[in-house]
Design an enzyme around this catalytic site. Sequence first.
Site, short mmCIF file in Angstrom:
data_model
loop_
_atom_site.label_atom_id
_atom_site.label_comp_id
_atom_site.label_asym_id
_atom_site.label_seq_id
_atom_site.Cartn_x
_atom_site.Cartn_y
_atom_site.Cartn_z
N GLY A 203 0.79 -1.23 0.00
CA GLY A 203 0.00 0.00 0.00
C GLY A 203 0.81 1.27 0.00
N LEU A 229 -4.56 -5.64 -4.29
CA LEU A 229 -3.47 -4.65 -4.30
C LEU A 229 -2.12 -5.24 -3.88
CD1 LEU A 229 -2.79 -1.60 -4.67
CD2 LEU A 229 -3.20 -1.35 -2.21
N ASP A 230 -1.11 -5.06 -4.73
CA ASP A 230 0.28 -5.47 -4.41
C ASP A 230 0.40 -6.95 -4.09
OD1 ASP A 230 0.99 -2.81 -4.78
OD2 ASP A 230 0.79 -2.33 -2.65
N ALA A 231 -0.48 -7.75 -4.62
CA ALA A 231 -0.48 -9.18 -4.28
C ALA A 231 -0.33 -10.08 -5.51
CB ALA A 231 -1.76 -9.54 -3.52
#
Lengths: 285, 285, 285, 285
Positions: A203, A229-231
């Site tokens: 994040g 998100l960001d995964a």
Amino acid sequence: MTQPQRRYVITFGCPDRTGIVARISQFLADAGGWIVEAAYHTDPETGWFFTRQEVLAESLPFDVAELRARFAGVVAELGGEGKVADTGRRQRVVLLVSKEGHCLYDLLGRVASGELDVDVAAVIGNHEDLASITRAHGIPFHHISFREDKVAAFAEVRSVVDAAEPDAIVLARFMQILPRQLCEAWAGRALNIHHSFLPSFVGAKPYHQAYQRGVKLIGATCHYVTAELDAGPIVEQDVIRVGHGDSVRDMVRKGRDIEKVVLARGLRWHLESRVLVHGNKTVVF
Amino acid sequence: MTQPQRRYVITFGCPDRTGIVARISQFLADAGGWIVEAAYHTDPETGWFFTRQEVLAESLPFDVAELRARFAGVVAELGGEGKVADTGRRQRVVLLVSKEGHCLYDLLGRVASGELDVDVAAVIGNHEDLASITRAHGIPFHHISFREDKVAAFAEVRSVVDAAEPDAIVLARFMQILPRQLCEAWAGRALNIHHSFLPSFVGAKPYHQAYQRGVKLIGATCHYVTAELDAGPIVEQDVIRVGHGDSVRDMVRKGRDIEKVVLARGLRWHLESRVLVHGNKTVVF
Amino acid sequence: MTQPQRRYVITFGCPDRTGIVARISQFLADAGGWIVEAAYHTDPETGWFFTRQEVLAESLPFDVAELRARFAGVVAELGGEGKVADTGRRQRVVLLVSKEGHCLYDLLGRVASGELDVDVAAVIGNHEDLASITRAHGIPFHHISFREDKVAAFAEVRSVVDAAEPDAIVLARFMQILPRQLCEAWAGRALNIHHSFLPSFVGAKPYHQAYQRGVKLIGATCHYVTAELDAGPIVEQDVIRVGHGDSVRDMVRKGRDIEKVVLARGLRWHLESRVLVHGNKTVVF
Amino acid sequence: MTQPQRRYVITFGCPDRTGIVARISQFLADAGGWIVEAAYHTDPETGWFFTRQEVLAESLPFDVAELRARFAGVVAELGGEGKVADTGRRQRVVLLVSKEGHCLYDLLGRVASGELDVDVAAVIGNHEDLASITRAHGIPFHHISFREDKVAAFAEVRSVVDAAEPDAIVLARFMQILPRQLCEAWAGRALNIHHSFLPSFVGAKPYHQAYQRGVKLIGATCHYVTAELDAGPIVEQDVIRVGHGDSVRDMVRKGRDIEKVVLARGLRWHLESRVLVHGNKTVVF
């Protein structure tokens, strides 16, 4: 130094069993294909087999369309998924940026110096800060503001991106979160650079988080964009040492050098068909 | 190569203001103290000043007790916290282990070869696997089982540890979580090695977590033990590259080389009074 | 964690042409061989092809002797050089040491903890310093003095080494230069660790040389021993950062951590048949 | 993020003795100087003392000229060499390039994004390849051909450089060897990036040399230019891993990422007065 010769790049995955390598290599040998690079991997957990092979184009007595047609037969027989890329076709990328220019400067420099042999079809920025350097490189810059109507803005982004039919969409420190339908539309083609060593510091403001935790190394992660998100599947990561003397400002500066190189490596590998995604993990040949 | 000369190591912290360096260095200069290493840092966020100074013992006309007494006056005047260590006193450590021996083998090898000049007062194991190598090094091994009564076991651990009056208690892949009262009793002296690049992969089986996430680097973290699991002040971290070809087993093996060196560095710095803790962060001079 | 299954490891090299991969993989497929790891490389300069393949032993309907006999036919046909190793046979190593123990401690720890699954047949030292730790591990230690008659001493070394029929002879900071005839007798089996990043700082006292030159990184190199000093094929190298604050003594200490890990990696890869030598270079699969 | 406050940076060196730190810090304390960063080092071999101190400009009741005048008294008293830099003065650099643009692109990107806060007074190229990107950044480009008369060419280079009165002259992959008188005229201000991990692979085509030797890491070195080729004081070095699969072409590409970052770090440290040269070695604070 001479340019590398034209190559066809075969990537393939299927459930593992004996004889796959023999089947594929026999297929290429029968056609006289000269393999210049070959890699194999089996994931023991999922039992999935992966391969990537580079064949000299001129060693084959037929063109890429014919190779694709014939290879489709092998794929059907083995029951997996395969693709044939052609290094003779110049690829296209679209870059999405915001205000921070270090990744854009870096990628444009690599393109200009011939290191990254792609066509940058467009740069899209939600701010105008990077318009002039983009245009100095002879590349169209599209300013799309996200201040008022995000939905309309993303629709415009999509329209510019899709018009370019890009092989890669690169979020080069683009500070907007892609809506789910764009993640899905661009699945496997959209690369993001996140300024932390994921899964730490997901994040916003990862360098601030790193500073607060007192870590001794900071990092960057290039990953495919997914709805979470960001995964998404990680393509490449790297780190750099920091110490008690480094402020957040110093971390931001040091981290940039890692972001640039991690994104450039991830993009190169993606464009060279070196990255095979399976589930949420990557094989990087 | 000759042994380094005996040194007094002054560490000090206080709220930052002008004149601190001058006050301390004048104090040392007045006594004829020969400074062989000096480091300073001010944390801009907390406004806390840190310093560490190494002075040649023989350059001072008085002994360490007198230095401590005089320096206490400076500390009182400046309103901070200071300490004077003496490299002429051999330090003691106690090691806590379980079944995995790589960190123990490594530390014992460093001690035996003279690289780590400490007295290993005792090794405590909740299994007997590492008893014989410990005793081969002439070090007492205490087997304390945790199978039945954990409270009694920790009481026994505490009793063995406290009897040694150690300068450092090292959890060298000790697989038990210290109870809060031990964390507090040993605050600032208990070092743990965690087999991940914290804050990623807290808790059990970090290599399995790393494998599942598909990270491209794995790491290890040496930190002071606090009551919150794997959340204490970080002393040192490092990483090593892994790829799609690495199984969990390979990660465990590769990770060991990082764990060993990160723990050894953290322990050395702790014993050399190089690590100053402030809040949940460390300054490592 | 379960032990890995028994495997046969095929290594092979020949002049490159089309169809080699197909020939070898068809050979294995015909026998039902389950390939668990495969790697290929062609050196564009010399036009030499290299491969290494790991096959599950139990997937073949015959034993390793039969595999060797059949594979010899393929090798003869393709006109190269091939070998079949069997992970079911425990390998033997002999270690040559002097006074500095860090590499010995490290290797013995890896063997004792099961990480390095080999039989250390003997340790030979030209000093007695490391006798007791060697014997504590249950390994015979041979003290052979080099003070008087070097020729006789090397004859004795050779006799002890050759009696063990070792798969690897490891010069673990052995400070004597092997005579030419031993280099030749043990060609491809003798590994040395040199405490610099070769080709910088060949010969004696490399850390002193590094200190004088003011380099910012120091390194270590694991290489096969050849008659030319420190010039054999490089298997592995690594580096660590140093700074102006590091004395020669500090460099020696920091360098040890690199020497240990570089030697351990080189030895592991050698024993796993991952290192293919061609001319003065190595392919490390 | 706010800009850092204006600072005066004091650097000083002298033969070591007791009381130096006290003298300098008392001098600053007497003037009310607020030290925000301080570093000390004594080289045990040469007995030379080094320090660097950053003082907040606004904490002093006088200007930089007065600080210099007063500090000169301290320097005279202690018998060494000292300097006071002022971060409020924008520094000037001149870049010398040839055909390869990666270092130039990188530095211009850092300047454009504000990371490197300097005035690039001029770029000089012995080829015209990099004229247009230079001018797109609003920087004058001077094409000076070396094909005919090298002596005249260097005279012209000198004239352009000296007219700019630069704080740093950067050989950003400039492929010409500076004549001795220029090395001397620009001593301590001319930085070169050499594409190897010196002292390995001095001179031409270092990547070819590295490829031939079969090293497992390649590197880059930023050093001050002296009359002896590639032998000046080293400011910074770094390395990147290569393997048997990397051709010279791949090494050139991978090496560029190291060259860029090593040069940028070296230049930054030089401009921040962090690099103190003594003999042929550097202290980097």
